[in-house]
Motif scaffolding. Structure first.
Motif, mmCIF file in Angstrom:
data_model
loop_
_atom_site.group_PDB
_atom_site.id
_atom_site.type_symbol
_atom_site.label_atom_id
_atom_site.label_comp_id
_atom_site.label_asym_id
_atom_site.label_seq_id
_atom_site.Cartn_x
_atom_site.Cartn_y
_atom_site.Cartn_z
ATOM 1 N N VAL A 75 38.185 46.639 23.426
ATOM 2 C CA VAL A 75 38.268 46.271 24.839
ATOM 3 C C VAL A 75 39.402 47.066 25.484
ATOM 4 C CG1 VAL A 75 38.654 44.405 26.481
ATOM 5 C CG2 VAL A 75 37.380 43.964 24.364
ATOM 6 N N PHE A 76 39.106 47.716 26.595
ATOM 7 C CA PHE A 76 40.088 48.545 27.289
ATOM 8 C C PHE A 76 40.473 47.866 28.602
ATOM 9 C CE2 PHE A 76 37.916 51.287 24.367
ATOM 10 C CZ PHE A 76 38.889 52.161 23.914
ATOM 11 N N ALA A 77 41.745 47.493 28.707
ATOM 12 C CA ALA A 77 42.223 46.724 29.856
ATOM 13 C C ALA A 77 42.774 47.657 30.933
ATOM 14 C CB ALA A 77 43.302 45.738 29.417
ATOM 15 N N GLU A 78 42.056 47.735 32.050
ATOM 16 C CA GLU A 78 42.521 48.529 33.193
ATOM 17 C C GLU A 78 43.472 47.721 34.072
ATOM 18 O OE1 GLU A 78 38.952 51.529 34.213
ATOM 19 O OE2 GLU A 78 38.455 49.429 34.526
ATOM 20 N N ASP A 79 43.340 46.416 34.023
ATOM 21 C CA ASP A 79 44.248 45.493 34.694
ATOM 22 C C ASP A 79 44.197 44.190 33.907
ATOM 23 O OD1 ASP A 79 41.880 44.146 35.565
ATOM 24 O OD2 ASP A 79 41.775 45.458 37.301
ATOM 25 N N ASP A 80 44.736 43.138 34.464
ATOM 26 C CA ASP A 80 44.756 41.878 33.703
ATOM 27 C C ASP A 80 43.707 40.879 34.181
ATOM 28 O OD1 ASP A 80 45.897 41.287 36.128
ATOM 29 O OD2 ASP A 80 47.704 40.343 35.315
ATOM 30 N N ALA A 81 42.758 41.318 35.000
ATOM 31 C CA ALA A 81 41.724 40.412 35.506
ATOM 32 C C ALA A 81 40.834 39.916 34.377
ATOM 33 C CB ALA A 81 40.888 41.113 36.572
ATOM 34 N N GLU A 82 40.804 38.616 34.184
ATOM 35 C CA GLU A 82 39.948 37.954 33.189
ATOM 36 C C GLU A 82 40.084 38.569 31.796
ATOM 37 O OE1 GLU A 82 38.531 35.186 33.583
ATOM 38 O OE2 GLU A 82 38.733 35.019 35.753
ATOM 39 N N LEU A 83 41.265 39.009 31.464
ATOM 40 C CA LEU A 83 41.483 39.611 30.150
ATOM 41 C C LEU A 83 41.242 38.587 29.040
ATOM 42 C CD1 LEU A 83 42.330 41.993 28.415
ATOM 43 C CD2 LEU A 83 44.718 41.369 28.807
ATOM 44 N N GLY A 84 41.771 37.387 29.220
ATOM 45 C CA GLY A 84 41.606 36.359 28.200
ATOM 46 C C GLY A 84 40.155 35.970 27.987
ATOM 47 N N THR A 85 39.392 35.770 29.072
ATOM 48 C CA THR A 85 37.998 35.369 28.919
ATOM 49 C C THR A 85 37.164 36.489 28.299
ATOM 50 O OG1 THR A 85 37.462 36.060 31.186
ATOM 51 C CG2 THR A 85 38.130 33.764 30.841
ATOM 52 N N THR A 86 37.506 37.726 28.612
ATOM 53 C CA THR A 86 36.792 38.857 28.009
ATOM 54 C C THR A 86 36.958 38.847 26.501
ATOM 55 O OG1 THR A 86 37.186 40.197 30.000
ATOM 56 C CG2 THR A 86 36.540 41.363 27.995
ATOM 57 N N LEU A 87 38.182 38.685 26.043
ATOM 58 C CA LEU A 87 38.454 38.694 24.607
ATOM 59 C C LEU A 87 37.825 37.486 23.925
ATOM 60 C CD1 LEU A 87 42.189 39.834 24.760
ATOM 61 C CD2 LEU A 87 40.196 41.239 24.194
ATOM 62 N N ARG A 88 37.915 36.323 24.536
ATOM 63 C CA ARG A 88 37.329 35.116 23.924
ATOM 64 C C ARG A 88 35.811 35.227 23.845
ATOM 65 N NH1 ARG A 88 40.915 32.790 27.782
ATOM 66 N NH2 ARG A 88 42.929 32.274 26.832
ATOM 67 N N HIS A 89 35.201 35.789 24.866
ATOM 68 C CA HIS A 89 33.741 35.949 24.860
ATOM 69 C C HIS A 89 33.289 36.788 23.681
ATOM 70 C CE1 HIS A 89 29.672 36.506 26.560
ATOM 71 N NE2 HIS A 89 29.786 37.745 26.122
ATOM 72 N N HIS A 90 33.985 37.883 23.413
ATOM 73 C CA HIS A 90 33.550 38.774 22.351
ATOM 74 C C HIS A 90 33.945 38.256 20.970
ATOM 75 C CE1 HIS A 90 33.261 41.366 25.954
ATOM 76 N NE2 HIS A 90 32.154 41.738 25.339
ATOM 77 N N PHE A 136 50.890 44.106 30.987
ATOM 78 C CA PHE A 136 49.978 42.971 30.966
ATOM 79 C C PHE A 136 50.364 42.017 29.839
ATOM 80 C CE2 PHE A 136 46.798 46.443 32.255
ATOM 81 C CZ PHE A 136 47.282 46.448 33.559
ATOM 82 N N THR A 137 50.065 40.750 30.040
ATOM 83 C CA THR A 137 50.417 39.717 29.071
ATOM 84 C C THR A 137 49.163 39.210 28.369
ATOM 85 O OG1 THR A 137 52.300 39.017 30.419
ATOM 86 C CG2 THR A 137 51.505 37.479 28.747
ATOM 87 N N TYR A 167 48.641 51.006 25.130
ATOM 88 C CA TYR A 167 47.839 52.157 25.551
ATOM 89 C C TYR A 167 47.842 52.261 27.071
ATOM 90 C CZ TYR A 167 44.120 55.650 25.070
ATOM 91 O OH TYR A 167 43.401 56.823 25.073
ATOM 92 N N ASP A 168 47.897 53.501 27.563
ATOM 93 C CA ASP A 168 47.926 53.769 28.996
ATOM 94 C C ASP A 168 46.532 54.170 29.470
ATOM 95 O OD1 ASP A 168 48.462 54.422 31.601
ATOM 96 O OD2 ASP A 168 49.856 56.059 31.160
ATOM 97 N N MET A 169 45.885 53.288 30.204
ATOM 98 C CA MET A 169 44.527 53.552 30.676
ATOM 99 C C MET A 169 44.504 54.358 31.973
ATOM 100 S SD MET A 169 42.088 52.578 28.737
ATOM 101 C CE MET A 169 40.737 52.548 29.909
ATOM 102 N N THR A 170 45.658 54.748 32.495
ATOM 103 C CA THR A 170 45.685 55.490 33.752
ATOM 104 C C THR A 170 45.600 56.997 33.556
ATOM 105 O OG1 THR A 170 48.120 55.624 33.811
ATOM 106 C CG2 THR A 170 47.089 53.673 34.792
ATOM 107 N N VAL A 171 45.713 57.483 32.329
ATOM 108 C CA VAL A 171 45.639 58.925 32.091
ATOM 109 C C VAL A 171 44.182 59.371 32.072
ATOM 110 C CG1 VAL A 171 47.792 58.898 30.783
ATOM 111 C CG2 VAL A 171 45.626 58.683 29.577
ATOM 112 N N ASP A 172 43.950 60.646 32.318
ATOM 113 C CA ASP A 172 42.591 61.181 32.328
ATOM 114 C C ASP A 172 41.940 61.039 30.950
ATOM 115 O OD1 ASP A 172 42.860 61.893 34.978
ATOM 116 O OD2 ASP A 172 43.385 63.983 34.568
#
Length: 289
Positions: free
Chosen positions: A25-40, A56-57, A71-76
């Motif tokens: 899972v690649f986190a671009e921001d912290d929106a619904e990060l917890g639910t994403t991880l729990r779902h999978h 992000f926490t 990891y930095d998801m903002t790089v190309d």
């Protein structure tokens, strides 16, 4: 388990990579990060790894359940670079990848694990599975200005289509068993989406092998991996229901003021059940019953 970067993960992450299917899972921001991880985690992946910034926490209940990679998801090319490194280090393992606020759905996922899904798919001599990224969006943007709401999620029930995928190396003739799929918010707001980012197909589930490379358009250099079916009958497909496009359209200054609501006459509430996606024709059970 915490890893101080991708290289550290590849050196010490043997437990996370030893046996598939694994979820990345690649986190671009912290929106619904917890639910994403729990779902999978609930879907039955052997391990779940999240690539995320230190800004992000991670929810406390997940700290001992997932592998966290700085990891930095903002790089190309952040995602394909990480995926290709993992593929090279971990051959012959089923993998899945997504971004935060994205959720994998496949036929009968309420009662069957992703391991059962891929066991059947492997028996059909398939090493990859096509997924469609189905856009989700909040029904009320005044209440949810970032367009993310699990309780009020909507999707488009129609407006999806496919075009032949041309082969530049063969006089632009269509590639065999490959199509470009379109629809959802990327289609309705295409003036705000670069041409190369308008497709909604993604080879999200695949078996790694030596020499395999992911391209930055979510396809692979092995053309068979990019096919939606085998030559003799239809295969299983999956969907990734995703708030990612809606988030981007509301975050982008060039589009946010043009969008008062994502809802239109073909919007319908998402029921968070694979039966709805099957009924809408957005996933395919193939011969699996």
């Amino acid at each position: 388990m915490y890893y101080d970067g991708l290289n550290d993960y590849l050196k010490r992450g043997g437990a996370a990579l030893a046996k598939g299917p694994i979820a990345l899972v690649f986190a671009e921001d912290d929106a619904e990060l917890g639910t994403t991880l729990r779902h999978h985690l609930h879907s039955g992946f052997t391990s779940v790894t999240v690539f995320m910034s230190s800004l992000f926490t991670l929810p406390p209940d997940l700290e001992n359940k997932v592998h966290r990679v700085e990891y930095d998801m903002t790089v190309d090319n952040a995602l394909p670079d990480a995926m290709n490194a993992v593929i090279e280090a971990t051959p012959n393992v089923w993998m899945y990848y997504c971004y935060n606020a994205e959720y994998l759905f496949y036929p009968f996922c309420e009662t069957r694990t992703v391991g059962e899904l891929l066991s059947y798919h492997t028996e059909e001599r398939r090493d990859s599975m096509l997924a469609y990224v189905v856009d989700l969006y909040a029904g009320d943007l005044d209440k949810c200005p970032n367009a993310v709401s699990l309780d009020d999620a909507h999707l488009d029930r129609s407006g999806y289509y496919a075009l032949a995928r041309s082969d530049p190396a063969n006089n632009n003739y269509p590639k065999e068993r490959q199509l470009d799929f379109f629809g959802g918010l990327r289609w309705r707001y295409e003036e705000h989406v670069p041409v190369e980012r308008r497709k909604i197909d993604r080879v999200a589930l695949f078996k790694s092998k030596p020499g395999l490379k992911m391209r930055d358009d979510h396809t692979f250099d092995d053309e068979e991996y990019n096919t939606y079916t085998c030559p003799w009958h239809n295969n299983l497909t999956a969907a990734i229901v995703s708030f990612r496009t809606a988030k981007a359209l509301k975050r982008n200054p060039g589009s946010t003021f043009d969008i008062r609501s994502f809802r239109w006459y073909n919007s319908t509430p998402f029921e968070w059940h694979s039966r709805q996606l099957l009924d809408l024709g957005l996933i395919e059970p193939g011969q699996w019953f």
